[in-house]
Design an enzyme around this catalytic site. Structure first.
Site, PDB file in Angstrom:
ATOM      1  N   ARG A  82      -2.206 -14.114   4.418  1.00 53.00           N
ATOM      2  CA  ARG A  82      -3.044 -13.944   5.641  1.00 53.00           C
ATOM      3  C   ARG A  82      -1.912 -14.169   7.045  1.00 53.00           C
ATOM      4  NH1 ARG A  82      -6.715 -10.229   4.419  1.00 53.00           N
ATOM      5  NH2 ARG A  82      -7.881 -10.928   5.697  1.00 53.00           N
TER       6      ARG A  82
ATOM      7  N   TYR B 248     -12.383  -2.987  -3.233  1.00 51.15           N
ATOM      8  CA  TYR B 248     -13.044  -2.528  -1.780  1.00 51.15           C
ATOM      9  C   TYR B 248     -14.279  -2.672  -1.960  1.00 51.15           C
ATOM     10  CZ  TYR B 248      -8.436  -2.196   0.465  1.00 51.15           C
ATOM     11  OH  TYR B 248      -7.054  -2.438   0.904  1.00 51.15           O
TER      12      TYR B 248
ATOM     13  N   GLU C 179      -9.329 -10.386  -7.730  1.00 46.80           N
ATOM     14  CA  GLU C 179      -7.509  -9.803  -6.855  1.00 46.80           C
ATOM     15  C   GLU C 179      -7.151  -9.504  -8.399  1.00 46.80           C
ATOM     16  OE1 GLU C 179      -7.064  -9.135  -2.928  1.00 46.80           O
ATOM     17  OE2 GLU C 179      -9.431  -8.544  -2.483  1.00 46.80           O
TER      18      GLU C 179
ATOM     19  N   HIS D  36      -2.136  -5.337   1.501  1.00 43.33           N
ATOM     20  CA  HIS D  36      -3.454  -6.295   1.257  1.00 43.33           C
ATOM     21  C   HIS D  36      -3.331  -7.389   0.739  1.00 43.33           C
ATOM     22  CE1 HIS D  36      -7.110  -7.566  -0.120  1.00 43.33           C
ATOM     23  NE2 HIS D  36      -6.630  -7.948  -0.997  1.00 43.33           N
TER      24      HIS D  36
ATOM     25  N   ASN E  79      -2.248   0.094   7.213  1.00 47.78           N
ATOM     26  CA  ASN E  79      -0.964  -1.224   7.610  1.00 47.78           C
ATOM     27  C   ASN E  79      -0.487  -2.085   6.094  1.00 47.78           C
ATOM     28  OD1 ASN E  79      -3.268  -2.652   6.162  1.00 47.78           O
ATOM     29  ND2 ASN E  79      -4.141  -3.473   7.251  1.00 47.78           N
TER      30      ASN E  79
ATOM     31  N   ARG F 255       2.169  -6.631  10.082  1.00 55.21           N
ATOM     32  CA  ARG F 255       1.713  -5.359  10.434  1.00 55.21           C
ATOM     33  C   ARG F 255       1.686  -5.436  11.993  1.00 55.21           C
ATOM     34  NH1 ARG F 255      -4.486  -6.683   7.690  1.00 55.21           N
ATOM     35  NH2 ARG F 255      -3.413  -5.564   5.899  1.00 55.21           N
TER      36      ARG F 255
ATOM     37  N   THR G 250      -6.248  -6.955  10.845  1.00 56.93           N
ATOM     38  CA  THR G 250      -6.274  -6.014  10.578  1.00 56.93           C
ATOM     39  C   THR G 250      -5.585  -4.852  10.785  1.00 56.93           C
ATOM     40  OG1 THR G 250      -8.024  -6.540   9.148  1.00 56.93           O
ATOM     41  CG2 THR G 250      -7.627  -4.256   9.614  1.00 56.93           C
TER      42      THR G 250
ATOM     43  N   LYS H  49       0.962  -1.169  -0.214  1.00 55.99           N
ATOM     44  CA  LYS H  49       0.124   0.403  -0.182  1.00 55.99           C
ATOM     45  C   LYS H  49       0.940   1.095   0.050  1.00 55.99           C
ATOM     46  CE  LYS H  49      -3.316  -2.769   2.615  1.00 55.99           C
ATOM     47  NZ  LYS H  49      -4.886  -2.345   3.438  1.00 55.99           N
TER      48      LYS H  49
HETATM   49  O1  CDP Z   1      -6.929  -6.325   5.120  1.00 55.17           O
HETATM   50  P1  CDP Z   1      -8.105  -7.017   5.847  1.00 55.17           P
HETATM   51  O2  CDP Z   1      -8.270  -7.761   4.966  1.00 55.17           O
HETATM   52  O3  CDP Z   1      -7.388  -7.352   7.452  1.00 55.17           O
HETATM   53  O4  CDP Z   1      -9.244  -5.784   6.412  1.00 55.17           O
HETATM   54  P2  CDP Z   1     -10.510  -5.040   6.363  1.00 55.17           P
HETATM   55  O5  CDP Z   1     -10.952  -5.678   7.296  1.00 55.17           O
HETATM   56  O6  CDP Z   1     -11.049  -6.273   5.131  1.00 55.17           O
HETATM   57  O7  CDP Z   1     -10.450  -3.682   5.490  1.00 55.17           O
HETATM   58  C1  CDP Z   1      -9.814  -3.411   4.089  1.00 55.17           C
HETATM   59  C2  CDP Z   1      -8.628  -1.929   4.412  1.00 55.17           C
HETATM   60  O8  CDP Z   1      -9.505  -1.044   4.887  1.00 55.17           O
HETATM   61  C3  CDP Z   1      -7.582  -2.965   5.691  1.00 55.17           C
HETATM   62  O9  CDP Z   1      -6.149  -3.716   5.793  1.00 55.17           O
HETATM   63  C4  CDP Z   1      -6.811  -1.161   6.191  1.00 55.17           C
HETATM   64  O10 CDP Z   1      -6.934  -0.691   5.497  1.00 55.17           O
HETATM   65  C5  CDP Z   1      -8.592  -0.770   5.936  1.00 55.17           C
HETATM   66  N1  CDP Z   1     -10.335  -0.409   7.089  1.00 55.17           N
HETATM   67  C6  CDP Z   1      -9.439   1.521   7.690  1.00 55.17           C
HETATM   68  O11 CDP Z   1      -9.128   1.834   7.044  1.00 55.17           O
HETATM   69  N2  CDP Z   1     -10.615   1.558   9.054  1.00 55.17           N
HETATM   70  C7  CDP Z   1     -11.301   0.603   9.312  1.00 55.17           C
HETATM   71  N3  CDP Z   1     -11.738   1.153  10.339  1.00 55.17           N
HETATM   72  C8  CDP Z   1     -10.749  -0.902   9.034  1.00 55.17           C
HETATM   73  C9  CDP Z   1     -10.470  -0.922   7.605  1.00 55.17           C
HETATM   74 MG    MG Z   2     -10.360  -8.061   4.348  1.00 54.54          MG
END
Ligand code: CDP
Ligand code: MG
Length: 152
Positions: free
Chosen positions: A85, A49, A126, A115, A112, A102, A91, A9
């Site tokens: 993962r 997303y 993706e 991705h 973080n 992370r 996250t 990222k």
């Molecule tokens: O990346 P991951 O699958 O672990 O997390 P996700 O819940 O699918 O969320 C996607 C991405 O959105 C995260 O990796 C964060 O960069 C961002 N995010 C955010 O900006 N604010 C949140 N409350 C949760 C996630």
């Molecule tokens: Mg996710």
């Protein structure tokens, strides 16, 4: 062998952490089969997303992910989706355990660094969002026989 999608990222690029992160995946034994730098557009962010577009925090995520260049990559290995993962950790960098990417490099829920696809189906979707099949540099490294037993 399974493929998964990785995105370094904008925070990862800006913080000059790409090399260290790529090294971790290489050391684990994953094969990089595609890689490129790009700037994510708002339209691509919404596709990537899609599951989060309706969330209250999505606009700030879009601002972040479109805010600078990223490195998109495809890696391949046994159970690559799960392996990546697990290497990323939770996250939020505040919850991710030390030893994970992370957990070691981030103290943020949003910034973080990396991705990784969360399922084999997401990986297929993706990879197709970011790459053509013709961009895949499929190869069997000669060192493979020292990375995995023949029956694994
Ligand atoms: O990346 P991951 O699958 O672990 O997390 P996700 O819940 O699918 O969320 C996607 C991405 O959105 C995260 O990796 C964060 O960069 C961002 N995010 C955010 O900006 N604010 C949140 N409350 C949760 C996630
Ligand atoms: Mg996710």
């Amino acid at each position: 062998m399974q493929r998964t999608f990785i995105l370094l990222k904008p925070d990862c690029v800006q913080r000059r952490l790409m090399g260290q992160i790529i090294t971790r995946f290489e050391q684990k034994g994953l094969n990089f089969v595609a890689m490129k730098m790009l700037r994510i557009t708002p339209d691509l962010a919404k596709q990537h997303y899609a599951e989060h577009v309706e969330k209250g925090w999505y606009p700030t995520l879009e601002g972040f992910i479109t805010g600078g260049p990223v490195m998109a990559a495809v890696v391949e290995g046994l159970e690559a989706v799960k392996v990546v993962r697990d290497m990323l950790g939770a996250t939020s960098g505040l919850n991710a355990v030390p030893g994970t990417i992370r957990g070691d490099f981030s103290s943020s829920r949003q910034m973080n660094l990396v991705h990784g696809s969360d399922s084999p189906e997401a990986a297929v979707r993706e990879i197709a969002l970011y790459f053509e099949e013709s961009e895949m540099c499929e190869d069997t490294p000669t060192i493979s026989k020292w990375m995995l037993a023949a029956d694994e």
